[in-house]
Design a protein around this motif. Structure first.
Motif, PDB file in Angstrom:
ATOM      1  N   TYR A   1      -9.310  -1.546  -6.954  1.00  0.00           N
ATOM      2  CA  TYR A   1      -9.581  -0.064  -6.184  1.00  0.00           C
ATOM      3  C   TYR A   1      -9.845   0.925  -7.290  1.00  0.00           C
ATOM      4  O   TYR A   1      -9.089   1.871  -7.146  1.00  0.00           O
ATOM      5  CB  TYR A   1      -8.608   0.230  -4.967  1.00  0.00           C
ATOM      6  CG  TYR A   1      -7.223   0.440  -5.593  1.00  0.00           C
ATOM      7  CD1 TYR A   1      -6.426   1.266  -5.899  1.00  0.00           C
ATOM      8  CD2 TYR A   1      -6.516  -0.999  -6.011  1.00  0.00           C
ATOM      9  CE1 TYR A   1      -5.282   1.399  -6.256  1.00  0.00           C
ATOM     10  CE2 TYR A   1      -5.052  -0.931  -6.298  1.00  0.00           C
ATOM     11  CZ  TYR A   1      -4.493   0.139  -6.429  1.00  0.00           C
ATOM     12  OH  TYR A   1      -3.255   0.288  -6.942  1.00  0.00           O
TER      13      TYR A   1
ATOM     14  N   ASP B   1      -7.772   6.535  -4.600  1.00  0.00           N
ATOM     15  CA  ASP B   1      -6.456   6.692  -4.894  1.00  0.00           C
ATOM     16  C   ASP B   1      -5.632   5.707  -3.825  1.00  0.00           C
ATOM     17  O   ASP B   1      -6.360   5.359  -2.749  1.00  0.00           O
ATOM     18  CB  ASP B   1      -5.974   8.096  -4.382  1.00  0.00           C
ATOM     19  CG  ASP B   1      -4.449   8.303  -4.577  1.00  0.00           C
ATOM     20  OD1 ASP B   1      -3.763   8.185  -3.569  1.00  0.00           O
ATOM     21  OD2 ASP B   1      -4.299   8.777  -5.725  1.00  0.00           O
ATOM     22  N   LYS B   2      -4.590   5.006  -4.183  1.00  0.00           N
ATOM     23  CA  LYS B   2      -3.901   4.090  -3.349  1.00  0.00           C
ATOM     24  C   LYS B   2      -3.569   4.760  -2.168  1.00  0.00           C
ATOM     25  O   LYS B   2      -3.420   3.812  -1.088  1.00  0.00           O
ATOM     26  CB  LYS B   2      -2.695   3.490  -4.130  1.00  0.00           C
ATOM     27  CG  LYS B   2      -2.247   2.139  -3.296  1.00  0.00           C
ATOM     28  CD  LYS B   2      -0.837   1.681  -4.177  1.00  0.00           C
ATOM     29  CE  LYS B   2      -0.630   0.416  -3.825  1.00  0.00           C
ATOM     30  NZ  LYS B   2       0.615  -0.186  -4.465  1.00  0.00           N
TER      31      LYS B   2
ATOM     32  N   LEU C   1       3.607   3.486  -3.869  1.00  0.00           N
ATOM     33  CA  LEU C   1       2.427   4.223  -4.809  1.00  0.00           C
ATOM     34  C   LEU C   1       2.672   4.022  -6.137  1.00  0.00           C
ATOM     35  O   LEU C   1       2.011   4.397  -7.085  1.00  0.00           O
ATOM     36  CB  LEU C   1       2.415   5.738  -4.330  1.00  0.00           C
ATOM     37  CG  LEU C   1       2.099   5.979  -3.144  1.00  0.00           C
ATOM     38  CD1 LEU C   1       2.201   7.412  -2.812  1.00  0.00           C
ATOM     39  CD2 LEU C   1       0.848   5.235  -2.530  1.00  0.00           C
TER      40      LEU C   1
ATOM     41  N   GLN D   1       0.576   0.073  -9.151  1.00  0.00           N
ATOM     42  CA  GLN D   1      -0.713   0.291  -9.472  1.00  0.00           C
ATOM     43  C   GLN D   1      -1.522  -0.712 -10.453  1.00  0.00           C
ATOM     44  O   GLN D   1      -2.483  -0.581 -11.050  1.00  0.00           O
ATOM     45  CB  GLN D   1      -0.895   1.735 -10.288  1.00  0.00           C
ATOM     46  CG  GLN D   1      -0.286   2.901  -9.535  1.00  0.00           C
ATOM     47  CD  GLN D   1      -1.256   3.393  -8.520  1.00  0.00           C
ATOM     48  OE1 GLN D   1      -2.644   3.099  -8.518  1.00  0.00           O
ATOM     49  NE2 GLN D   1      -0.936   3.931  -7.365  1.00  0.00           N
TER      50      GLN D   1
ATOM     51  N   LEU E   1      -5.975   3.402   0.828  1.00  0.00           N
ATOM     52  CA  LEU E   1      -6.432   2.183   1.238  1.00  0.00           C
ATOM     53  C   LEU E   1      -5.752   1.664   2.632  1.00  0.00           C
ATOM     54  O   LEU E   1      -6.410   0.855   3.301  1.00  0.00           O
ATOM     55  CB  LEU E   1      -5.650   1.105   0.279  1.00  0.00           C
ATOM     56  CG  LEU E   1      -6.060   1.199  -1.152  1.00  0.00           C
ATOM     57  CD1 LEU E   1      -5.258   0.315  -2.031  1.00  0.00           C
ATOM     58  CD2 LEU E   1      -7.494   1.057  -1.232  1.00  0.00           C
TER      59      LEU E   1
ATOM     60  N   LYS F   1      -4.873  -1.874  -9.568  1.00  0.00           N
ATOM     61  CA  LYS F   1      -6.047  -0.798  -9.400  1.00  0.00           C
ATOM     62  C   LYS F   1      -7.440  -0.823 -10.350  1.00  0.00           C
ATOM     63  O   LYS F   1      -8.454  -0.752  -9.459  1.00  0.00           O
ATOM     64  CB  LYS F   1      -5.487   0.627  -9.762  1.00  0.00           C
ATOM     65  CG  LYS F   1      -6.399   1.813  -9.531  1.00  0.00           C
ATOM     66  CD  LYS F   1      -5.897   3.339  -9.735  1.00  0.00           C
ATOM     67  CE  LYS F   1      -6.806   4.134  -9.637  1.00  0.00           C
ATOM     68  NZ  LYS F   1      -7.427   4.349  -8.388  1.00  0.00           N
TER      69      LYS F   1
ATOM     70  N   ALA G   1       0.694  -1.054   0.031  1.00  0.00           N
ATOM     71  CA  ALA G   1       0.001   0.005  -0.068  1.00  0.00           C
ATOM     72  C   ALA G   1       0.910   1.272   0.016  1.00  0.00           C
ATOM     73  O   ALA G   1       0.551   2.088  -0.663  1.00  0.00           O
ATOM     74  CB  ALA G   1      -0.895  -0.032   1.065  1.00  0.00           C
TER      75      ALA G   1
END
Length: 192
Positions: free
Chosen positions: A85, A89-90, A75, A78, A93, A81, A72
């Motif tokens: 998710y 935005d990460k 960044l 991704q 999380l 994603k 997490a």
């Protein structure tokens, strides 16, 4: 329950991290005895109605939780994603979705869904729950107002079956249940 349906996602790459998770050296579901016995009672009651359970995760080594937290914080990664998710935005999380300590590491928490086995060919197919397992979004909230009535009914069937045997649901994730019992220590034993 030697024949319970298992799809232990963290032992492979089909998960939100995108790789096998540390500590999952085998795709097995382990639980402390009271949780396993309660889950067995849930499975037995559902089978009488033509349904079964499928578990995605049970006991989770503490090292796996640390792997989630490191993922997490990265960044740049991704790759999952779109599937897990897409609307967050990460950086969002950590906290509600990924915590630095997990009840899974105590051996009384599990992630699961329902299978419908009432078809003429006796095949068991996953029920439509509105999202897949580990979908980080309010749509995955157990009582999300954004799901259809059929999806709500499916989630409620799972909720009733689990709560009747002492499990409580984490409201942000329709699949996440913990046996309401003593608070054992956190474990970090790899799954073999």
């Amino acid at each position: 329950m030697p024949d319970i349906s298992q799809q232990i996602r963290y032992a492979g790459s089909e998960n939100f991290v995108g790789v096998p998770v540390e500590g999952y050296n085998a795709a097995r579901c382990y639980l402390r005895e009271p949780a396993a016995q309660a889950l067995q009672r849930v499975e037995q009651s559902l089978r009488r109605e033509g349904f079964r359970l499928r578990v995605f995760d049970c006991y989770r080594p503490a090292r796996a939780v640390r792997h989630f937290v490191r993922w997490a914080a990265d960044l740049q990664d991704q790759r999952t994603k779109t599937r897990y998710y897409p609307n967050l935005d990460k950086t969002q999380l950590l906290g509600d979705y990924i915590a630095p300590v997990s009840g899974h590491s105590r051996g009384a928490t599990l992630d699961l869904t329902l299978l419908d086995c009432r078809g003429a060919d006796n095949r068991c197919l996953p029920l439509d729950m509105g999202t897949e397992f580990d979908f980080f979004d309010t749509l995955a909230n157990t009582d999300s107002p954004r799901i259809t009535q059929a999806q709500r009914d499916n989630r409620q069937r799972l909720l009733r079956a689990m709560t009747q045997q002492g499990f409580r649901n984490y409201p942000m994730e329709w699949w996440h249940y913990t046996l309401a019992s003593e608070d054992p220590p956190l474990y970090d034993i790899p799954i073999e």
